[in-house]
Design a protein around this motif. Structure first.
Motif, PDB file in Angstrom:
ATOM      1  N   LEU A  37      -4.200   0.934 -10.284  1.00 48.90           N
ATOM      2  CA  LEU A  37      -5.117  -0.211  -9.421  1.00 48.90           C
ATOM      3  C   LEU A  37      -4.859  -1.374  -9.725  1.00 48.90           C
ATOM      4  CD1 LEU A  37      -8.415   1.706  -8.984  1.00 48.90           C
ATOM      5  CD2 LEU A  37      -6.709   0.813  -7.207  1.00 48.90           C
ATOM      6  N   LEU A  38      -4.667  -1.796 -10.921  1.00 52.72           N
ATOM      7  CA  LEU A  38      -4.632  -3.376 -11.139  1.00 52.72           C
ATOM      8  C   LEU A  38      -3.227  -3.805 -10.674  1.00 52.72           C
ATOM      9  CD1 LEU A  38      -5.989  -3.538 -14.833  1.00 52.72           C
ATOM     10  CD2 LEU A  38      -6.781  -4.690 -12.874  1.00 52.72           C
ATOM     11  N   ILE A  39      -2.284  -2.967 -11.024  1.00 54.72           N
ATOM     12  CA  ILE A  39      -0.741  -3.299 -10.380  1.00 54.72           C
ATOM     13  C   ILE A  39      -0.806  -3.609  -8.995  1.00 54.72           C
ATOM     14  CG2 ILE A  39       1.569  -2.516 -10.244  1.00 54.72           C
ATOM     15  CD1 ILE A  39       1.359  -1.480 -12.934  1.00 54.72           C
ATOM     16  N   LEU A  40      -1.440  -2.818  -8.170  1.00 49.70           N
ATOM     17  CA  LEU A  40      -1.550  -2.680  -6.526  1.00 49.70           C
ATOM     18  C   LEU A  40      -2.470  -4.074  -6.260  1.00 49.70           C
ATOM     19  CD1 LEU A  40      -2.247   0.957  -5.682  1.00 49.70           C
ATOM     20  CD2 LEU A  40      -0.131  -0.413  -5.710  1.00 49.70           C
ATOM     21  N   LEU A  41      -3.531  -4.038  -7.202  1.00 50.79           N
ATOM     22  CA  LEU A  41      -4.184  -5.418  -6.704  1.00 50.79           C
ATOM     23  C   LEU A  41      -3.372  -6.652  -6.823  1.00 50.79           C
ATOM     24  CD1 LEU A  41      -7.807  -4.742  -8.111  1.00 50.79           C
ATOM     25  CD2 LEU A  41      -7.243  -5.289  -5.703  1.00 50.79           C
ATOM     26  N   TRP A  42      -2.580  -6.996  -8.198  1.00 52.35           N
ATOM     27  CA  TRP A  42      -1.819  -7.742  -8.439  1.00 52.35           C
ATOM     28  C   TRP A  42      -0.791  -8.258  -7.122  1.00 52.35           C
ATOM     29  CZ3 TRP A  42       1.592  -7.303 -13.294  1.00 52.35           C
ATOM     30  CH2 TRP A  42       2.345  -8.410 -13.619  1.00 52.35           C
ATOM     31  N   GLN A  43      -0.186  -7.108  -6.760  1.00 50.00           N
ATOM     32  CA  GLN A  43       0.769  -7.190  -5.584  1.00 50.00           C
ATOM     33  C   GLN A  43       0.205  -7.638  -4.299  1.00 50.00           C
ATOM     34  OE1 GLN A  43       4.321  -6.380  -5.949  1.00 50.00           O
ATOM     35  NE2 GLN A  43       4.336  -7.227  -3.779  1.00 50.00           N
ATOM     36  N   ALA A  44      -1.021  -7.097  -4.207  1.00 46.97           N
ATOM     37  CA  ALA A  44      -1.712  -7.464  -2.778  1.00 46.97           C
ATOM     38  C   ALA A  44      -2.293  -9.113  -2.704  1.00 46.97           C
ATOM     39  CB  ALA A  44      -2.956  -6.624  -2.701  1.00 46.97           C
ATOM     40  N   GLY A  45      -2.732  -9.428  -4.222  1.00 47.69           N
ATOM     41  CA  GLY A  45      -3.252 -10.732  -4.318  1.00 47.69           C
ATOM     42  C   GLY A  45      -2.117 -11.386  -4.084  1.00 47.69           C
ATOM     43  N   ALA A  46      -0.855 -11.212  -4.581  1.00 46.49           N
ATOM     44  CA  ALA A  46       0.526 -12.243  -4.329  1.00 46.49           C
ATOM     45  C   ALA A  46       0.721 -12.384  -2.791  1.00 46.49           C
ATOM     46  CB  ALA A  46       1.432 -11.652  -5.240  1.00 46.49           C
ATOM     47  N   GLU A  47       0.563 -11.134  -2.214  1.00 50.41           N
ATOM     48  CA  GLU A  47       0.938 -11.202  -0.718  1.00 50.41           C
ATOM     49  C   GLU A  47       0.113 -11.731   0.117  1.00 50.41           C
ATOM     50  OE1 GLU A  47       2.246  -7.180   0.386  1.00 50.41           O
ATOM     51  OE2 GLU A  47       3.860  -7.443  -1.093  1.00 50.41           O
ATOM     52  N   ALA A  48      -1.161 -11.980  -0.285  1.00 51.83           N
ATOM     53  CA  ALA A  48      -2.173 -12.667   0.451  1.00 51.83           C
ATOM     54  C   ALA A  48      -2.183 -13.927   0.093  1.00 51.83           C
ATOM     55  CB  ALA A  48      -3.560 -11.964   0.159  1.00 51.83           C
ATOM     56  N   GLY A  49      -1.561 -14.301  -1.093  1.00 56.93           N
ATOM     57  CA  GLY A  49      -1.285 -15.842  -1.041  1.00 56.93           C
ATOM     58  C   GLY A  49      -2.639 -16.162  -2.069  1.00 56.93           C
ATOM     59  N   LEU A  50      -3.258 -15.460  -2.879  1.00 56.09           N
ATOM     60  CA  LEU A  50      -4.181 -15.820  -3.687  1.00 56.09           C
ATOM     61  C   LEU A  50      -3.888 -16.782  -4.938  1.00 56.09           C
ATOM     62  CD1 LEU A  50      -6.587 -12.467  -3.669  1.00 56.09           C
ATOM     63  CD2 LEU A  50      -6.786 -14.630  -2.440  1.00 56.09           C
ATOM     64  N   PHE A  51      -2.788 -16.622  -5.451  1.00 49.83           N
ATOM     65  CA  PHE A  51      -2.186 -17.237  -6.439  1.00 49.83           C
ATOM     66  C   PHE A  51      -0.820 -17.506  -6.263  1.00 49.83           C
ATOM     67  CE2 PHE A  51      -2.240 -12.786  -7.765  1.00 49.83           C
ATOM     68  CZ  PHE A  51      -0.830 -12.570  -7.917  1.00 49.83           C
ATOM     69  N   SER A  52      -0.141 -18.363  -7.058  1.00 47.00           N
ATOM     70  CA  SER A  52       1.119 -19.053  -6.772  1.00 47.00           C
ATOM     71  C   SER A  52       1.935 -17.997  -7.175  1.00 47.00           C
ATOM     72  CB  SER A  52       1.307 -20.273  -7.355  1.00 47.00           C
ATOM     73  OG  SER A  52       2.825 -20.503  -7.805  1.00 47.00           O
ATOM     74  N   ILE A  53       2.850 -17.535  -6.480  1.00 41.02           N
ATOM     75  CA  ILE A  53       3.913 -16.536  -7.182  1.00 41.02           C
ATOM     76  C   ILE A  53       5.151 -17.280  -8.035  1.00 41.02           C
ATOM     77  CG2 ILE A  53       3.692 -14.856  -5.148  1.00 41.02           C
ATOM     78  CD1 ILE A  53       6.409 -15.814  -4.048  1.00 41.02           C
ATOM     79  N   ARG A  54       4.837 -18.467  -8.183  1.00 40.22           N
ATOM     80  CA  ARG A  54       5.984 -19.345  -9.066  1.00 40.22           C
ATOM     81  C   ARG A  54       5.358 -19.163 -10.534  1.00 40.22           C
ATOM     82  NH1 ARG A  54       9.345 -23.240  -7.812  1.00 40.22           N
ATOM     83  NH2 ARG A  54       8.446 -24.834  -9.060  1.00 40.22           N
ATOM     84  N   LEU A  55       3.953 -19.113 -10.595  1.00 36.61           N
ATOM     85  CA  LEU A  55       3.314 -19.089 -11.773  1.00 36.61           C
ATOM     86  C   LEU A  55       2.968 -17.410 -12.069  1.00 36.61           C
ATOM     87  CD1 LEU A  55       0.708 -21.825 -11.768  1.00 36.61           C
ATOM     88  CD2 LEU A  55       3.115 -21.878 -12.799  1.00 36.61           C
ATOM     89  N   LEU A  56       3.047 -16.601 -11.238  1.00 35.02           N
ATOM     90  CA  LEU A  56       3.042 -15.339 -11.745  1.00 35.02           C
ATOM     91  C   LEU A  56       3.631 -14.416 -10.510  1.00 35.02           C
ATOM     92  CD1 LEU A  56       1.764 -13.016 -13.624  1.00 35.02           C
ATOM     93  CD2 LEU A  56      -0.455 -13.111 -12.134  1.00 35.02           C
ATOM     94  N   ALA A  57       4.895 -13.919 -10.874  1.00 31.59           N
ATOM     95  CA  ALA A  57       5.480 -13.286  -9.852  1.00 31.59           C
ATOM     96  C   ALA A  57       4.797 -11.939  -9.760  1.00 31.59           C
ATOM     97  CB  ALA A  57       6.949 -13.053 -10.652  1.00 31.59           C
ATOM     98  N   PRO A  58       4.960 -11.303  -8.474  1.00 28.50           N
ATOM     99  CA  PRO A  58       4.028 -10.031  -8.109  1.00 28.50           C
ATOM    100  C   PRO A  58       5.339  -8.956  -8.730  1.00 28.50           C
ATOM    101  CG  PRO A  58       5.467 -10.943  -5.980  1.00 28.50           C
ATOM    102  CD  PRO A  58       5.397 -11.981  -7.453  1.00 28.50           C
ATOM    103  N   PRO A  59       4.661  -7.776  -8.934  1.00 23.95           N
ATOM    104  CA  PRO A  59       5.350  -6.550  -9.624  1.00 23.95           C
ATOM    105  C   PRO A  59       6.521  -6.432  -8.880  1.00 23.95           C
ATOM    106  CG  PRO A  59       2.871  -6.068  -9.252  1.00 23.95           C
ATOM    107  CD  PRO A  59       3.079  -7.384  -8.513  1.00 23.95           C
ATOM    108  N   SER A  60       6.651  -6.561  -7.403  1.00 26.14           N
ATOM    109  CA  SER A  60       7.811  -6.133  -6.655  1.00 26.14           C
ATOM    110  C   SER A  60       9.010  -7.099  -7.221  1.00 26.14           C
ATOM    111  CB  SER A  60       7.598  -6.428  -5.222  1.00 26.14           C
ATOM    112  OG  SER A  60       7.311  -7.449  -4.876  1.00 26.14           O
ATOM    113  N   ALA A  61       8.423  -8.143  -7.190  1.00 27.31           N
ATOM    114  CA  ALA A  61       9.584  -9.213  -7.804  1.00 27.31           C
ATOM    115  C   ALA A  61      10.186  -8.950  -9.284  1.00 27.31           C
ATOM    116  CB  ALA A  61       9.097 -10.767  -7.814  1.00 27.31           C
ATOM    117  N   ILE A  62       9.042  -8.520 -10.010  1.00 26.99           N
ATOM    118  CA  ILE A  62       9.602  -8.233 -11.503  1.00 26.99           C
ATOM    119  C   ILE A  62      10.650  -6.918 -11.570  1.00 26.99           C
ATOM    120  CG2 ILE A  62       8.608  -7.319 -13.543  1.00 26.99           C
ATOM    121  CD1 ILE A  62       6.031  -8.650 -12.836  1.00 26.99           C
TER     122      ILE A  62
END
Lengths: 277, 246
Positions: A37-62
């Motif tokens: 669930l946490l990983i899914l939230l992380w991914q969703a948060g990144a896609e929704a632009g809640l945080f900078s993906i430059r500072l925290l890459a989303p799971p898909s990018a990892i």
């Protein structure tokens, strides 16, 4: 019963008493619900632009970065360099820890000579030795290996020494009554009795070895997982940094599993393991 | 009496320096080959110290002790090495080729009816099984003197009865001299040719038991001996402390 059939049954019998497998699997699966669930939230948060993906890459990018590093062979290369450091460092630590533990554990003279010194050294956080090690050994492989060896020696020494000293004196007495000399007592009574504790020490040692590796690899490394991470930081590639962290975590887990397997084989006689299969 | 196999002269043992009161006080004892001797005594009477001296675990510092070379002990707790399967515990310290040693260990286990557990880990044995393994470990050494240190004390009543008759059978088959340390008067009378009572570090009674074997509690004479021994131990028939009652 004939001697023949007895011989056949001598290899230990193990009575598997496993609970229902289906229920067990469900039980295990449930433990992964929150992490997933946490990983899914992380991914969703990144896609929704809640945080900078430059500072925290989303799971898909990892995952993508990991895949690329695997394909290019870079990951394997760095992994092997890191594993080599740990392997050599641990080998040194095992040699030193076991020898020191045996000498101090098996003789009063050895204890008087070694134990106080080692206890004092142990009180020193060994990572604080990094500046000295760099001065003595330079910034190459030697320092990184020395750091791993230093960190892993103490847990091995301490637990082996403690294990040897906590042997049940009644068993020693029984051994003496049944004609064991000192060497045989050590082989048949003292060392097997010390083994459970020593293996706990080995697990600790592996843990510290990874920790030392992380620190060591941040000292001017040109290869290794730590280098990969430091290099990625220069380019703000948080995806690669996280791949590195993931690899460290997996290595730690793998090492732990390895010791568990050793324990299960070497300590099959213990009540908690007897009958477990 | 058969040729003596054990002889103690003035055996004295002190634990706290030369002026301390002795735990064993100028003890004289002779045991013949093949003789079954039981040693009774209250706790603190020196039974365990005597047994440890005979086992070679405590040194002889005052007096003399002539002991047979082949001695074996069954302890109160089985003291099996938990990391060795039962048969390896029995074989512990035996000299000789590996296969021959294994066969001897298995034969000893058959004698104590434990052959089916030969490959088991000691921690999976019941109390009675573990004690039988301890007995096999002692017997396999073909001792001239078998020392039994309250070997049945920790067992339940039924197991204890079976172990007692097993020990009687094994003794008759192999005829080692036996010294059985116990605090159970009936057990002593069921098994021994001679019952000694130790008190204050000295042997205060040496009683021959002439009852026919196999022994029965209901046999004539059994009760009389029992009462005599209890009286020496300072307990009356109903279990009251005679010294305190007096």
């Amino acid at each position: 019963m004939s001697g023949q059939s007895l011989g056949a049954s001598l290899p230990l019998r193990r009575a598997p008493s496993r609970p229902d497998l289906g229920a067990l699997r469900l039980d295990r699966a449930r433990r992964f619900v929150v992490p997933v669930l946490l990983i899914l939230l992380w991914q969703a948060g990144a896609e929704a632009g809640l945080f900078s993906i430059r500072l925290l890459a989303p799971p898909s990018a990892i995952l993508a970065a990991a895949w690329q590093l695997i394909l290019s062979g870079e990951l394997l290369h760095h992994l092997l360099v890191s594993l080599r450091r740990v392997a050599i460092g641990l080998a040194i630590a095992l040699g030193a820890g076991v020898s020191l533990g045996l000498v101090a554990g098996l003789s009063r003279l050895g204890e008087d000579a070694l134990d106080a010194t080692l206890q004092m050294l142990r009180a020193l956080p060994f990572l604080a030795l990094v500046p000295l090690l760099i001065l003595w050994l330079g910034i190459g492989e030697a320092t990184k290996i020395a750091l791993v060896a230093l960190g892993a020696t103490f847990p091995i020494y301490l637990t082996l020494f403690g294990g040897i000293r906590s042997v049940d004196p009644k068993l020693l007495e029984a051994g003496r009554v049944f004609g064991l000399d000192r060497a045989a007592l050590i082989r048949h009574v003292v060392l097997p009795a010390a083994l459970p504790q020593a293996l706990v020490g080995l697990r600790y040692a592996l843990g510290t070895a990874w920790l030392s590796l992380v620190v060591g690899e941040q000292i001017n490394a040109t290869a290794g997982i730590g280098y990969l991470v430091m290099d990625a930081r220069e380019f703000l590639r948080t995806d690669i940094i996280l791949v590195g962290l993931l690899v460290y975590a997996l290595l730690g887990l793998g090492a732990d599993q390895l010791v568990r397997v050793i324990e299960r084989r070497a300590l099959a006689w213990r009540p908690s393991l007897v009958g477990e299969g | 009496m058969a040729a003596p196999i054990l002889r103690l002269r003035d055996l004295t043992r002190r634990f706290h320096g030369p002026d301390a009161p002795p735990v064993l006080d100028r003890l004289d004892l002779t045991i013949g080959a093949g003789e079954f001797v039981a040693l009774l005594g209250r706790s603190g009477s020196g039974k365990t110290t005597l047994l440890r001296t005979l086992a070679g675990l405590d040194p002889v510092t005052e007096g003399e002790a002539l002991l047979p070379a082949r001695r074996a002990v069954v302890f109160q707790e089985p003291r099996l090495l938990p990391w060795k399967p039962v048969w390896r515990n029995v074989a512990l310290g035996l000299p000789g080729a590996a296969e021959a040693v294994r066969q001897r260990a298995l034969a000893a286990l058959r004698e104590v009816e434990l052959a089916h557990r030969a490959g088991a880990w000691p921690l999976t044995l019941s109390g009675g099984e573990a004690q039988r393994a301890g007995l096999a470990r002692a017997l396999v050494r073909e001792p001239d003197l078998l020392l039994l240190d309250e070997p049945f004390a920790a067992l339940d009543a039924l197991t204890r009865l079976r172990m007692q008759s097993l020990v009687a059978e094994l003794w008759q088959a192999h005829r080692p001299a036996v010294l059985l340390v116990t605090h159970d008067v009936e057990e002593a009378l069921l098994l021994a040719d001679r019952v000694l009572v130790l008190a204050g570090g000295r042997l205060v009674q040496d009683l021959a038991v002439d009852l026919p074997r196999p022994r029965r509690r209901a046999a004539p004479g059994f009760d009389a001996l029992r009462i005599r021994l209890l009286a020496t131990l300072g307990v009356d028939e109903d279990g009251h402390d005679a010294a305190r009652a007096a």
